[in-house]
Design a protein around this motif. Structure first.
Motif, PDB file in Angstrom:
ATOM      1  N   PHE A  30       0.721  -1.034   0.139  1.00 53.85           N
ATOM      2  CA  PHE A  30       0.016  -0.123   0.067  1.00 53.85           C
ATOM      3  C   PHE A  30       0.842   1.179   0.059  1.00 53.85           C
ATOM      4  CE2 PHE A  30      -3.023  -2.826   2.086  1.00 53.85           C
ATOM      5  CZ  PHE A  30      -4.055  -2.980   0.713  1.00 53.85           C
ATOM      6  N   ALA A  31       1.961   1.263   0.397  1.00 48.27           N
ATOM      7  CA  ALA A  31       2.681   2.752   0.361  1.00 48.27           C
ATOM      8  C   ALA A  31       2.745   3.309  -0.931  1.00 48.27           C
ATOM      9  CB  ALA A  31       4.385   2.302   0.922  1.00 48.27           C
ATOM     10  N   GLY A  32       3.012   2.774  -1.929  1.00 50.62           N
ATOM     11  CA  GLY A  32       2.879   3.416  -3.203  1.00 50.62           C
ATOM     12  C   GLY A  32       1.499   3.956  -3.712  1.00 50.62           C
ATOM     13  N   PRO A  33       0.428   3.250  -3.469  1.00 47.83           N
ATOM     14  CA  PRO A  33      -0.930   4.055  -3.840  1.00 47.83           C
ATOM     15  C   PRO A  33      -1.160   4.901  -2.751  1.00 47.83           C
ATOM     16  CG  PRO A  33      -1.023   1.096  -4.004  1.00 47.83           C
ATOM     17  CD  PRO A  33       0.455   1.654  -3.445  1.00 47.83           C
ATOM     18  N   VAL A  34      -1.031   4.568  -1.488  1.00 43.51           N
ATOM     19  CA  VAL A  34      -1.375   5.455  -0.481  1.00 43.51           C
ATOM     20  C   VAL A  34      -0.561   7.134  -0.822  1.00 43.51           C
ATOM     21  CG1 VAL A  34      -0.823   6.267   1.777  1.00 43.51           C
ATOM     22  CG2 VAL A  34      -1.682   4.026   1.241  1.00 43.51           C
ATOM     23  N   PHE A  35       0.664   6.896  -1.102  1.00 42.98           N
ATOM     24  CA  PHE A  35       1.561   8.214  -1.588  1.00 42.98           C
ATOM     25  C   PHE A  35       0.868   8.899  -2.701  1.00 42.98           C
ATOM     26  CE2 PHE A  35       4.698  10.290  -4.202  1.00 42.98           C
ATOM     27  CZ  PHE A  35       4.871  11.388  -2.939  1.00 42.98           C
ATOM     28  N   GLY A  36       0.493   7.922  -3.821  1.00 41.82           N
ATOM     29  CA  GLY A  36      -0.143   8.577  -5.215  1.00 41.82           C
ATOM     30  C   GLY A  36      -1.225   9.309  -4.700  1.00 41.82           C
ATOM     31  N   LEU A  37      -2.194   8.618  -3.942  1.00 40.58           N
ATOM     32  CA  LEU A  37      -3.696   9.118  -3.718  1.00 40.58           C
ATOM     33  C   LEU A  37      -3.168  10.430  -2.847  1.00 40.58           C
ATOM     34  CD1 LEU A  37      -6.424   9.470  -3.961  1.00 40.58           C
ATOM     35  CD2 LEU A  37      -6.677   7.960  -1.634  1.00 40.58           C
ATOM     36  N   ALA A  38      -2.550  10.700  -2.150  1.00 34.60           N
ATOM     37  CA  ALA A  38      -2.183  11.760  -1.101  1.00 34.60           C
ATOM     38  C   ALA A  38      -1.564  12.814  -2.064  1.00 34.60           C
ATOM     39  CB  ALA A  38      -1.364  11.405   0.029  1.00 34.60           C
ATOM     40  N   ARG A  39      -0.774  12.505  -2.950  1.00 37.85           N
ATOM     41  CA  ARG A  39      -0.114  13.315  -3.827  1.00 37.85           C
ATOM     42  C   ARG A  39      -1.079  14.070  -4.739  1.00 37.85           C
ATOM     43  NH1 ARG A  39       2.548  16.687  -6.434  1.00 37.85           N
ATOM     44  NH2 ARG A  39       4.387  16.386  -7.654  1.00 37.85           N
ATOM     45  N   ARG A  40      -2.233  13.209  -5.125  1.00 40.75           N
ATOM     46  CA  ARG A  40      -3.275  13.749  -6.095  1.00 40.75           C
ATOM     47  C   ARG A  40      -4.160  14.752  -5.428  1.00 40.75           C
ATOM     48  NH1 ARG A  40      -3.328   8.623  -8.038  1.00 40.75           N
ATOM     49  NH2 ARG A  40      -4.985   7.981  -6.961  1.00 40.75           N
ATOM     50  N   VAL A  41      -4.293  14.371  -4.051  1.00 44.91           N
ATOM     51  CA  VAL A  41      -5.266  15.406  -3.273  1.00 44.91           C
ATOM     52  C   VAL A  41      -4.373  16.553  -2.630  1.00 44.91           C
ATOM     53  CG1 VAL A  41      -6.596  15.524  -1.185  1.00 44.91           C
ATOM     54  CG2 VAL A  41      -6.725  13.533  -2.539  1.00 44.91           C
ATOM     55  N   LEU A  42      -3.075  16.441  -2.482  1.00 38.95           N
ATOM     56  CA  LEU A  42      -2.397  17.449  -1.888  1.00 38.95           C
ATOM     57  C   LEU A  42      -1.607  18.307  -2.915  1.00 38.95           C
ATOM     58  CD1 LEU A  42      -1.267  15.641   1.317  1.00 38.95           C
ATOM     59  CD2 LEU A  42      -2.779  17.740   1.281  1.00 38.95           C
ATOM     60  N   ARG A  43      -1.296  17.670  -3.824  1.00 39.70           N
ATOM     61  CA  ARG A  43      -0.304  18.318  -4.787  1.00 39.70           C
ATOM     62  C   ARG A  43       1.200  18.744  -4.466  1.00 39.70           C
ATOM     63  NH1 ARG A  43      -5.315  20.636  -6.727  1.00 39.70           N
ATOM     64  NH2 ARG A  43      -5.846  19.588  -8.757  1.00 39.70           N
TER      65      ARG A  43
END
Length: 193
Positions: free
Chosen positions: A38-51
């Protein structure tokens, strides 16, 4: 090769749901597997929301720590492990966005209020100086006797009887000078029109 705790029967990798069940029991190897999944998908989603990559990393770390601490709350009857972890991630990222926005709004309000206060202070200072200048100009339009009585009473703080004593004139004379002087000041300043 020995089977790891994150592996299922026969050395086959355990499902994320099974790993979460084991994480709830304190299994660090199972958490390593959950982290790897989950580390990659969690970071990816957080990155999309937070930018913002730095904030996304912080949120990802917070979420994965929360997974470790709250794995016992995961209920496979309500959804998949991925849905549970990604929902946590989305909520945490949205909370961070809201928190940042609230902080920006507070700073903006503070900046506006301090700017208004500074502006109001300047305006008030200028108005006071203009008023003082107008009063000085109007005092110049009084007779010497009126100006002397008004100055002693209003600028030096003496009472009418004290002014009479200082000027060595009857109290009635002081009252008349004060009345006439104040009437001229009122007319000059335009007060009461």
């Amino acid at each position: 090769m020995p089977a790891s705790a994150a592996d299922g029967p026969g050395g086959v990798a355990a499902s994320p749901e099974e790993c979460l069940r084991r994480v709830a029991l304190g299994d660090r190897e199972a958490f390593d597997r959950v982290y790897a999944i989950f580390a990659g998908p969690v970071f990816g989603l957080a990155r999309r929301v937070l930018r913002d990559p730095a904030q996304a990393e912080e949120v990802a770390q917070e979420v994965l720590v929360e997974v470790w601490r709250t794995a016992s709350r995961f209920d496979p009857q309500l959804g998949t492990a991925q849905a549970w972890v990604m929902t946590m991630t989305h909520r945490r990222a949205v909370d961070r966005v809201r928190s940042e926005q609230a902080a920006e709004n507070r700073e903006a309000r503070l900046a506006r209020s301090s700017a208004v206060v500074d502006y109001d202070d300047v305006v008030e200072t200028v108005e006071n100086r203009l008023d003082q200048q107008r009063v000085r100009n109007c005092l110049g339009g009084l007779t010497d006797l009126q100006r002397e009585a008004v100055t002693l009473a209003y600028y030096n703080g003496y009472t009418y009887p004290q002014v009479a004593q200082l000027l060595a004139v009857p109290l009635g004379t002081v009252k008349t000078r004060m009345r006439d002087g104040l009437a001229r000041l009122r007319d000059c300043l335009g007060v009461g029109r």
